[in-house]
Structures are given as C-alpha cells and as structure tokens.
Design a protein around this motif. Structure first.
Motif, PDB file in Angstrom:
ATOM      1  N   THR A  82      84.673  92.963 112.266  1.00 22.88           N
ATOM      2  CA  THR A  82      84.989  92.274 111.017  1.00 22.88           C
ATOM      3  C   THR A  82      86.207  92.939 110.392  1.00 22.88           C
ATOM      4  O   THR A  82      86.265  94.160 110.291  1.00 22.88           O
ATOM      5  N   VAL A  83      87.171  92.120 109.985  1.00 18.22           N
ATOM      6  CA  VAL A  83      88.389  92.627 109.358  1.00 18.22           C
ATOM      7  C   VAL A  83      88.462  92.077 107.935  1.00 18.22           C
ATOM      8  O   VAL A  83      88.432  90.862 107.730  1.00 18.22           O
ATOM      9  N   TRP A  84      88.519  93.000 106.971  1.00 18.96           N
ATOM     10  CA  TRP A  84      88.790  92.662 105.578  1.00 18.96           C
ATOM     11  C   TRP A  84      90.179  93.161 105.250  1.00 18.96           C
ATOM     12  O   TRP A  84      90.801  93.857 106.053  1.00 18.96           O
ATOM     13  N   ALA A  85      90.644  92.879 104.060  1.00 15.48           N
ATOM     14  CA  ALA A  85      91.973  93.333 103.658  1.00 15.48           C
ATOM     15  C   ALA A  85      92.053  94.850 103.581  1.00 15.48           C
ATOM     16  O   ALA A  85      93.116  95.430 103.801  1.00 15.48           O
ATOM     17  N   ASP A  86      90.928  95.516 103.306  1.00 18.73           N
ATOM     18  CA  ASP A  86      90.960  96.962 103.125  1.00 18.73           C
ATOM     19  C   ASP A  86      90.239  97.761 104.204  1.00 18.73           C
ATOM     20  O   ASP A  86      90.284  98.982 104.198  1.00 18.73           O
ATOM     21  N   GLN A  87      89.575  97.098 105.150  1.00 13.45           N
ATOM     22  CA  GLN A  87      88.910  97.854 106.218  1.00 13.45           C
ATOM     23  C   GLN A  87      88.616  96.984 107.432  1.00 13.45           C
ATOM     24  O   GLN A  87      88.508  95.770 107.337  1.00 13.45           O
ATOM     25  N   LEU A  88      88.525  97.658 108.570  1.00 15.89           N
ATOM     26  CA  LEU A  88      88.094  97.041 109.823  1.00 15.89           C
ATOM     27  C   LEU A  88      86.757  97.688 110.160  1.00 15.89           C
ATOM     28  O   LEU A  88      86.640  98.910 110.175  1.00 15.89           O
ATOM     29  N   GLU A  89      85.760  96.868 110.416  1.00 14.89           N
ATOM     30  CA  GLU A  89      84.428  97.388 110.714  1.00 14.89           C
ATOM     31  C   GLU A  89      84.024  96.965 112.118  1.00 14.89           C
ATOM     32  O   GLU A  89      84.127  95.791 112.472  1.00 14.89           O
ATOM     33  N   GLY A  98      69.862 100.372 119.727  1.00 16.97           N
ATOM     34  CA  GLY A  98      70.525 101.404 118.923  1.00 16.97           C
ATOM     35  C   GLY A  98      71.809 100.867 118.312  1.00 16.97           C
ATOM     36  O   GLY A  98      72.555 100.137 118.952  1.00 16.97           O
ATOM     37  N   LYS A  99      72.053 101.217 117.058  1.00 21.71           N
ATOM     38  CA  LYS A  99      73.219 100.698 116.349  1.00 21.71           C
ATOM     39  C   LYS A  99      74.242 101.801 116.098  1.00 21.71           C
ATOM     40  O   LYS A  99      73.887 102.932 115.797  1.00 21.71           O
ATOM     41  N   THR A 100      75.515 101.429 116.215  1.00 23.50           N
ATOM     42  CA  THR A 100      76.629 102.322 115.936  1.00 23.50           C
ATOM     43  C   THR A 100      77.591 101.571 115.022  1.00 23.50           C
ATOM     44  O   THR A 100      77.914 100.414 115.277  1.00 23.50           O
ATOM     45  N   LEU A 101      78.044 102.237 113.976  1.00 20.39           N
ATOM     46  CA  LEU A 101      78.959 101.612 113.023  1.00 20.39           C
ATOM     47  C   LEU A 101      80.170 102.515 112.824  1.00 20.39           C
ATOM     48  O   LEU A 101      80.023 103.715 112.605  1.00 20.39           O
ATOM     49  N   ARG A 102      81.357 101.931 112.933  1.00 19.22           N
ATOM     50  CA  ARG A 102      82.607 102.669 112.698  1.00 19.22           C
ATOM     51  C   ARG A 102      83.480 101.824 111.786  1.00 19.22           C
ATOM     52  O   ARG A 102      83.543 100.602 111.933  1.00 19.22           O
ATOM     53  N   ARG A 103      84.165 102.492 110.870  1.00 14.31           N
ATOM     54  CA  ARG A 103      85.078 101.806 109.957  1.00 14.31           C
ATOM     55  C   ARG A 103      86.471 102.423 110.078  1.00 14.31           C
ATOM     56  O   ARG A 103      86.599 103.632 110.225  1.00 14.31           O
TER      57      ARG A 103
END
Length: 161
Positions: A82-89, A98-103
C-alpha cells in the motif's frame, strides 16, 4: 491501544498472491484418482501374497498426499503493498499465518528491478539505504513487470505529493 482509523485513501494498494492452478476440488480429484489407481493393483497383489509391493504402493500414496499438502500451503502466502503520500507499507503473511510488516518513506525508498538477458523482470526489490526487501518473489516475470510499472507510478505520485 485502539487502532487509528485511516481517513485518507491510498494512492496504490495491491494484494499479491501466488498462482494456484489446483483448487480444493482438484485436490479431491487427484487424491481420489490416486486412491483408485492404487487400490486396483493392491487387491491383485494382496491376493498373490506380494506384501512388499502393497507396502510400497501405500508409501507412494502417502508421499503424494504430503506433496499436495506442502504445495498447497505455499499458495496461502500473501503480500499487501500500500502506498500513501507519506508512507509505503509492505505486509506479508507466510504459509503458516505469520505476519511481517515493514514501512518505508516513499521519498527515500528506491524500486530496483533485476532483469535477465531478455530484459524480463526476474526480481523486484525495495531499497532503503542499505536495507533491501524483495517483493513478490513468487510472481512470474510478466506479473513482476506489470506490478513494477504500477508500483513505480504510485511511488512517483507519492514523491510529488
């Protein structure tokens, strides 16, 4: 702590999943055919008293069942980009759940494409400083190429915002 609701809509959102050509119905068809094809010779060999052959046929059926189970577990992998104006997730769910999250900051992250001799995309990576993350490693080259084009466009829009 309650989760904060996002009021802005993302510039780009995608869910990447591996191609699964064999669904649950197909699994039952394959298992049924294997059982049928193993049962007929098993009855003949049992009547002849060839126990070792029957044992090896049972091992074959078990090996086919294990191979199907393992191959279908890989199909449960998911990646959400997901891409927002202030971050890419980037969020990944592996075969075990199992879940992994990076910003990342879209203004500083770089989209790096690895290509083969025929200019087909073989790898898609996000580089942030010395840190690198491969995205969509399970996709085929054509899907990687089209996803890279869409993600690159979204990153350019985020940098301009």
């Amino acid at each position: 702590m309650p989760m904060q609701a996002t009021t802005t809509t993302p510039l780009f959102a995608a869910e990447l999943t591996p191609n699964r050509s064999l669904g649950s119905r197909g699994v039952w068809v394959v298992v049924g055919l294997c059982a049928l094809f193993a049962a007929l010779p098993t009855l003949i060999f049992l009547s002849l008293g060839a126990w070792p052959i029957v044992g090896f046929m049972a091992l074959d059926v078990v090996a086919i069942a294990v191979a199907l189970y393992v191959s279908l577990r890989r199909g449960k992998r998911r990646e959400h980009v997901t891409v927002w104006a202030d971050q890419l997730e980037w969020a990944a769910i592996d075969a075990k759940g199992g879940k992994t999250l990076r910003r990342f900051n879209p203004k500083t992250v770089r989209l790096v494409l690895d290509r083969d001799a025929d200019e087909k995309t073989v790898a898609l990576r996000l580089r942030h400083g010395k840190d690198e993350l491969e995205v969509g490693s399970f996709l085929n080259p054509d899907d990687k190429s089209s996803f890279a084009k869409a993600l690159g466009t979204a990153l350019r829009k985020a940098r301009l915002a």
